[in-house]
Design an enzyme around this catalytic site. Structure first.
Site, PDB file in Angstrom:
ATOM      1  N   ALA A  64       0.826  -1.209   0.000  1.00 37.36           N
ATOM      2  CA  ALA A  64       0.000   0.000   0.000  1.00 37.36           C
ATOM      3  C   ALA A  64       0.860   1.258   0.000  1.00 37.36           C
ATOM      4  CB  ALA A  64      -0.922   0.001   1.217  1.00 37.36           C
ATOM      5  N   GLY A 109       0.148  -5.301   0.704  1.00 42.30           N
ATOM      6  CA  GLY A 109      -0.840  -5.389  -0.358  1.00 42.30           C
ATOM      7  C   GLY A 109      -0.309  -6.006  -1.635  1.00 42.30           C
ATOM      8  N   GLU A 112      -0.568  -9.595  -1.115  1.00 43.55           N
ATOM      9  CA  GLU A 112      -1.981  -9.982  -1.147  1.00 43.55           C
ATOM     10  C   GLU A 112      -2.491 -10.131  -2.577  1.00 43.55           C
ATOM     11  OE1 GLU A 112      -3.859  -8.207   2.922  1.00 43.55           O
ATOM     12  OE2 GLU A 112      -2.707  -6.828   1.680  1.00 43.55           O
ATOM     13  N   GLU A 132       2.401  -5.208   8.026  1.00 41.76           N
ATOM     14  CA  GLU A 132       1.381  -4.216   8.402  1.00 41.76           C
ATOM     15  C   GLU A 132       1.385  -3.877   9.887  1.00 41.76           C
ATOM     16  OE1 GLU A 132      -0.249  -6.190   4.633  1.00 41.76           O
ATOM     17  OE2 GLU A 132       0.848  -6.814   6.423  1.00 41.76           O
TER      18      GLU A 132
END
Length: 258
Positions: A64, A109, A112, A132
């Site tokens: 992210a 992310g 992911e 995270e």
């Protein structure tokens, strides 16, 4: 330069996250463009497989966009995460073979996105992890759901709760990736695996993925019943007769996707 690149060759779409100057971090523009592209690829009959990778030699995606997260409101963060979750669902439900070529860092992310692909192949120098918690956040793009399904609850908990990254060798050992290649051989190795899958019956590949993906969210009995139903559905295809005839006659099947 566009934040997402797409090149199609012999039925394989190479999709590249193109922000190498920030380790291919996922901002709103990247996610929106990726979502739009996936919608287009889903209905593009010429595309049978998608390889997802990152631009440059350093990173698949560092995850992210932290600068955006720092200034965003909680509601904006939630919508940002929901967009990312929608993309991971798009990848899983694409109806095409999907493989992530992890050419470097695959964090948060970025990992992911890779976890939603059917398979993951990593460069030997790649590092994978969910950091995270180290910034007071949660793996909110689906990592808390998919990582334990890939590596088991205990290993997933250890990685997620410590924010620990693993190298390619450990990722292979725990089942997070399915292959390792030298950096200059990564795309060739990934392409070989994709082309091997594409030699099989398209319907059988699609139905096998459906049985695997959907079955993980069912009871044992329900999952087995789904497999039996999809087996029967596969038997209705021309490719099923082609494959079984080739086995009996000891010849190589030529599947036509029917």
């Amino acid at each position: 330069m566009p934040s997402i690149l797409c090149e199609e060759n012999d039925g394989i779409a190479l999709v590249t996250i193109n922000r190498p100057e920030v380790l291919n971090a996922l901002n709103i523009d990247v996610l929106q463009r990726l979502s739009e592209l996936l919608d287009a690829l889903k209905t593009r009959e010429s595309v049978r497989a998608v390889i997802l990778t990152g631009a440059g030699a350093a990173a698949f995606s560092a995850g992210a966009d932290i600068r955006y997260l720092h200034r965003a409101t909680p509601l904006e963060v939630r919508e940002y995460a929901r967009l990312a979750v929608r993309i991971t669902n798009q990848i899983e439900d694409l109806g095409k073979v999907t493989v992530a070529a992890l050419n470097g860092y695959a964090y948060g992310g970025g990992l992911e996105l890779a976890e939603s692909c059917m398979l993951r192949i990593a460069a030997r120098h790649a590092m994978l992890g969910h950091p995270e918690v180290r910034i007071g956040a949660v793996a909110g793009f689906g990592g808390t759901t998919r990582l334990p399904r890939l590596v088991g609850k205990g290993r997933a908990a250890e990685m997620l709760l410590r924010g620990r990254a693993v190298d390619a060798e450990e990722a292979l050992k725990i089942g997070l990736v399915q292959g390792i290649a030298d950096a200059d051989q990564l795309m060739d190795e990934t392409g070989t695996i994709v082309r091997d899958i594409l030699q099989q019956s398209p319907a059988a590949v699609r139905l096998t993925w459906e049985a695997l993906h959907r079955g993980l969210n069912m009871t044992l009995e329900e999952s087995a019943a789904l497999g039996a139903d999809l087996f029967g559905l596969a038997a209705s295809t021309e490719d099923f007769r082609t494959g079984t005839r080739a086995f009996i006659e000891k010849t190589r099947p030529a599947y036509r996707g029917r």
